[in-house]
Design an enzyme around this catalytic site. Structure first.
Site, mmCIF file in Angstrom:
data_model
loop_
_atom_site.group_PDB
_atom_site.id
_atom_site.type_symbol
_atom_site.label_atom_id
_atom_site.label_comp_id
_atom_site.label_asym_id
_atom_site.label_seq_id
_atom_site.Cartn_x
_atom_site.Cartn_y
_atom_site.Cartn_z
ATOM 1 C CB CYS A 29 115.397 4.553 24.655
ATOM 2 S SG CYS A 29 114.825 3.336 25.946
ATOM 3 C CD GLU A 30 117.928 6.535 18.921
ATOM 4 O OE1 GLU A 30 117.320 7.499 18.285
ATOM 5 O OE2 GLU A 30 119.051 6.174 19.057
ATOM 6 C CD GLU A 73 128.086 -5.383 -9.274
ATOM 7 O OE1 GLU A 73 127.547 -4.511 -8.678
ATOM 8 O OE2 GLU A 73 129.164 -5.483 -9.828
ATOM 9 N N PRO A 74 122.434 -8.030 -8.794
ATOM 10 C CG PRO A 74 120.780 -9.754 -9.741
ATOM 11 C CD PRO A 74 122.072 -9.071 -9.695
ATOM 12 C CE1 TYR A 98 119.418 3.900 3.565
ATOM 13 C CE2 TYR A 98 118.099 1.794 3.907
ATOM 14 C CZ TYR A 98 119.183 2.375 3.588
ATOM 15 O OH TYR A 98 120.352 1.699 3.489
HETATM 16 C C1 LIG Z 1 124.477 -2.358 -3.284
HETATM 17 C C2 LIG Z 1 125.027 -2.952 -4.389
HETATM 18 C C3 LIG Z 1 124.292 -3.622 -5.320
HETATM 19 C C4 LIG Z 1 122.902 -4.140 -4.901
HETATM 20 O O1 LIG Z 1 121.980 -3.380 -5.144
HETATM 21 P P1 LIG Z 1 120.371 -3.701 -4.979
HETATM 22 O O2 LIG Z 1 119.772 -2.208 -4.929
HETATM 23 O O3 LIG Z 1 120.231 -4.342 -3.740
HETATM 24 O O4 LIG Z 1 120.140 -4.466 -6.329
HETATM 25 C C5 LIG Z 1 125.001 -3.991 -6.512
HETATM 26 N N1 LIG Z 1 126.163 -3.731 -6.532
HETATM 27 C C6 LIG Z 1 127.030 -2.962 -5.726
HETATM 28 C C7 LIG Z 1 128.335 -2.222 -6.127
HETATM 29 C C8 LIG Z 1 126.272 -2.472 -4.482
HETATM 30 O O5 LIG Z 1 127.037 -1.593 -3.731
#
Ligand SMILES: *Cc1c(COP(=O)(O)O)cnc(C)c1O
Length: 429
Positions: free
Chosen positions: A354-355, A282-283, A326
């Site tokens: 304004c922060e 899941e990139p 972050y």
């Molecule tokens: C945010 C997220 C990702 C992607 O993370 P990256 O750091 O952008 O690769 C993949 N899987 C899940 C479940 C997430 O919440």
């Protein structure tokens, strides 16, 4: 690698001597679309996807792009055409993925707090897998699926209790994070699901954090996942899929250099050798971060008598919140190519909101800039436009997608009238 480069002054009919996105000068986009504006490079998106896909030539995993990193439909569609799936965390994201042409059989539905309505929607459109993150969610999904007379294909999301990620707010894999269940819980829930006619458990999933620049915590987590797959199978349960999440870091500047997709793939192949599972990833950031910049114009320079020089730009924390949220670093470059050996001046780069938190960088050394000059916030394609808001009543930042020497406005700038038209007066006012 990305496609935001300075072109020599000698070319391009007077538009050289400045930064281009592929074949399009950023100054042209600024003049025609206005600033601030996000600019994305198709060639960079394609290259990043190809590099990841190439790294896993033999395993042929599902590469489910994490839509939350950059949910623009045109960005999702660019990746979908190359074969990407989508990792989604809300009904809105599932709808975006579908609109972008991602087939439901490549959509994964993740997230810690899916509502009944969202689960029902996911079952109706036939997503390939719902990653279940807790026992109450498992029970809720079973009830929703039973009421529809369907079987929900699920994976159990495990929290491997491994710390990783570039910042406490983006670490998701420690036991005190809200994500996923423990290994012992996962075994119990998987077995329960296998005995429920409304549930079809096919795999296990993890995602330990974001902006990870070290393979060691990932390897530790993946080894634990391997152990889980083996224990489940030893109990006679079928495990076909292993979803190892996203989280690979990108270079925001010179250090630290994150591992390459090839090194990541080598580690994954070693850890999963002989396991005979269909892998999924899941990139998010890895695919889109370096494919985007935030283009902004200098409003003016405010010099304090004691010496601080504020570079006030027309982009603000509502457009790019990562530095405020972050402490994230973004390289900032002058769009006009700086003269060779030009002196650098220290600026505090700030937006108009304004922060005090609306500060992109302190004492950043940049070539001398003037009101009206353009600057580019680099590596802004991930978690940039995605997290933008209208704070301080600044209309939502527009987005442009470049491909070669063409560009398209893929999210136009809302006018003030459009922004105000969304609100209603209460009838007693
Ligand atoms: C945010 C997220 C990702 C992607 O993370 P990256 O750091 O952008 O690769 C993949 N899987 C899940 C479940 C997430 O919440």
């Amino acid at each position: 690698m990305n496609h935001f480069d300075y072109r020599p002054a000698s070319i391009d009919g007077g538009e050289g001597g400045a930064m281009f996105c592929e074949g399009v000068p950023l100054a042209r986009i600024a003049a025609e679309v206005g600033t601030p504006v996000y600019v994305y490079s198709t060639a960079t998106l394609e290259r990043h996807f190809a590099v990841f896909q190439d790294a896993f030539k033999t395993a042929k995993p599902l590469i489910a792009y994490a839509v939350k990193a950059n949910p623009n439909v045109a960005v999702i569609a660019t990746l979908a055409r190359l074969g990407a799936g989508a990792d989604t965390v809300s009904e809105g994201e599932i709808r975006r993925a579908l609109k972008a042409g991602v087939p439901p059989e490549r959509i994964v539905f993740s997230g810690v707090g899916k509502t009944e309505a969202e689960l029902a929607f996911a079952l109706d459109v036939g997503v390939c897998e719902i990653n279940v993150e807790s026992e109450p969610e498992l029970q809720k999904l079973a009830a929703v699926a039973a009421a529809k007379g369907v079987r929900a294909t699920i994976a159990i999301r495990v929290n491997p209790d491994v710390g990783a990620g570039g910042h406490a707010k983006i670490s998701t894999g420690k036991a005190d994070n809200k994500f996923g269940v423990s290994f012992s819980e996962a075994e119990r829930l998987y077995a329960n699901a296998a005995n429920n006619a409304a549930l079809n458990p096919v795999g296990v999933a993890c995602h330990i954090g974001s902006q990870i620049t070290d393979l060691a915590p990932m390897e530790e987590a993946f080894l634990k996942m391997r152990g889980l797959v083996q224990r489940l199978r030893a109990e006679g349960l079928s495990v076909e899929r292993l979803d190892l999440g996203g989280g690979l870091g990108v270079p925001y500047f010179d250090a630290p250099t994150p591992p390459s997709p090839a090194a990541f793939a080598e580690m994954v192949e070693r850890v999963t050798a002989g396991l005979d599972v269909q892998l999924a990833f899941e990139p998010g950031r890895l695919l889109v971060a370096n494919a985007g910049i935030l283009l902004s114009r200098v409003i003016h320079i405010h010099e304090r008598p004691e010496g601080t020089r504020f570079l006030v730009v027309d982009a603000a924390m509502n457009d790019l919140i990562r530095p405020a949220m972050y402490e994230a670093f973004h390289d900032i470059r002058s769009v006009a190519a700086p003269a060779e050996g030009a002196a650098q001046i220290a600026y505090d780069v700030v937006g108009p909101v304004c922060e005090t938190g609306d500060t992109f960088a302190r004492s950043r050394h940049l070539p001398a800039l003037n009101a009206g000059d353009l600057v580019a916030f680099m590596t802004a394609g991930a978690y940039g436009a995605a997290m933008a808001s209208e704070y301080n009543s600044r209309p939502l930042v527009p987005e442009v997608l470049v491909s070669g020497d063409r560009y398209a406005v893929v999210r136009p700038r809302a006018s003030y009238d459009e922004m105000l038209a969304r609100e209603r007066m209460a009838d007693w006012l």
